[in-house]
Scaffold this motif. Structure first.
Motif, PDB file in Angstrom:
ATOM      1  N   ALA A 186      -7.299 -32.947 -53.532  1.00 27.16           N
ATOM      2  CA  ALA A 186      -8.326 -34.213 -52.357  1.00 27.16           C
ATOM      3  C   ALA A 186      -8.073 -34.449 -51.545  1.00 27.16           C
ATOM      4  N   PHE A 187      -7.869 -34.312 -50.171  1.00 36.93           N
ATOM      5  CA  PHE A 187      -7.961 -34.509 -48.288  1.00 36.93           C
ATOM      6  C   PHE A 187      -8.167 -36.100 -48.740  1.00 36.93           C
ATOM      7  N   TRP A 188     -10.070 -35.874 -49.000  1.00 33.87           N
ATOM      8  CA  TRP A 188     -10.417 -37.395 -48.608  1.00 33.87           C
ATOM      9  C   TRP A 188      -9.969 -38.913 -49.205  1.00 33.87           C
ATOM     10  N   ALA A 189      -9.522 -38.752 -50.605  1.00 34.44           N
ATOM     11  CA  ALA A 189      -8.791 -39.411 -51.293  1.00 34.44           C
ATOM     12  C   ALA A 189      -7.269 -39.671 -50.305  1.00 34.44           C
ATOM     13  N   HIS A 190      -6.555 -39.451 -49.668  1.00 33.57           N
ATOM     14  CA  HIS A 190      -6.054 -39.089 -49.200  1.00 33.57           C
ATOM     15  C   HIS A 190      -5.848 -40.005 -48.058  1.00 33.57           C
ATOM     16  N   ILE A 191      -6.793 -39.589 -47.156  1.00 29.79           N
ATOM     17  CA  ILE A 191      -6.889 -40.474 -45.909  1.00 29.79           C
ATOM     18  C   ILE A 191      -7.631 -41.370 -46.000  1.00 29.79           C
ATOM     19  N   GLY A 192      -8.675 -42.441 -47.483  1.00 30.62           N
ATOM     20  CA  GLY A 192      -8.904 -42.700 -48.256  1.00 30.62           C
ATOM     21  C   GLY A 192      -7.739 -44.049 -47.808  1.00 30.62           C
TER      22      GLY A 192
END
Length: 213
Positions: A186-192
């Protein structure tokens, strides 16, 4: 790149950081002990499945419970190692209660980022990486003069400025989020989580904003 240690000393015992590591490790041991079928049921029940968020009144709970579940021993060990490296210093500057709340909020916002990036996904997402990314985001701004001893396989060691190491990590997650679709990470979880940490950390400090190390 594998971080081995950072240069920032801790001035107090990182009780919350260590407790989170113990809880996450114990919970994964419990997951494994359930066997594959029951473990899968647990992950679908308490993991974050975006398509199921609105299915019941307590659909928000997986945004928190998912941060305490993991998919493999490598997954939990990797997350807990990063938490240990960077969490003690952030906890030092926030205090125990504020740090715990900060960690949970970053995890929640990380899950929310994943939800909005792929709201119809049927795949469960688990892991503390979003919350840990929040710690990394805070460290990125708080300890600009720190360094991170980094192992680059197969046999290179570099003493990188922390802002460079964490900046490279954040850019790699953004690149993967933009150009890789689907998958188990979940790359967008990392970014968020990382962005949440950068924005919110100043509201959790024990003392007014200052330059640390």
């Amino acid at each position: 790149m594998i971080p081995l240690r950072d240069s920032t000393p801790s001035n107090s015992f990182p009780l919350v950081t260590l407790t989170l590591i113990i809880i996450n490790t114990w919970l994964f041991y419990h997951q494994v002990s359930l066997g594959p079928e029951r473990m899968s049921q647990l992950v679908y029940t308490f993991g974050l499945v975006p398509a199921h968020v609105q299915d019941n009144l307590f659909g928000f709970l997986p945004f928190i419970t998912s941060t305490f579940l993991h998919g493999s021993w490598l997954h939990v060990i990797g997350n807990m190692w990063i938490l240990w490296l960077f969490g003690d210093n952030v906890e030092d500057k926030m205090g125990k209660g504020r740090f715990l709340l900060f960690y949970l909020i970053c995890g929640f916002l990380a899950g929310l980022s994943h939800y909005f990036a792929d709201p119809f996904s049927q795949l469960p997402v688990v892991g503390a990486s979003g919350a840990v990314a929040g710690i990394m985001g805070a460290y990125f701004l708080m300890f600009k003069h720190a360094s991170v001893l980094t192992f680059v396989p197969p046999f290179f060691l570099f003493n990188l400025p922390a802002w460079i190491y964490l900046g490279i990590w954040a850019l790699s997650q953004l690149s993967a989020g933009l150009f890789q679709s689907g998958g188990q990470v979940a790359f967008w979880a990392h970014i968020g989580g990382f962005i949440a940490g950068m924005i919110l950390y100043r509201f959790f400090l024990k003392e007014p904003r200052q330059n640390y190390y």
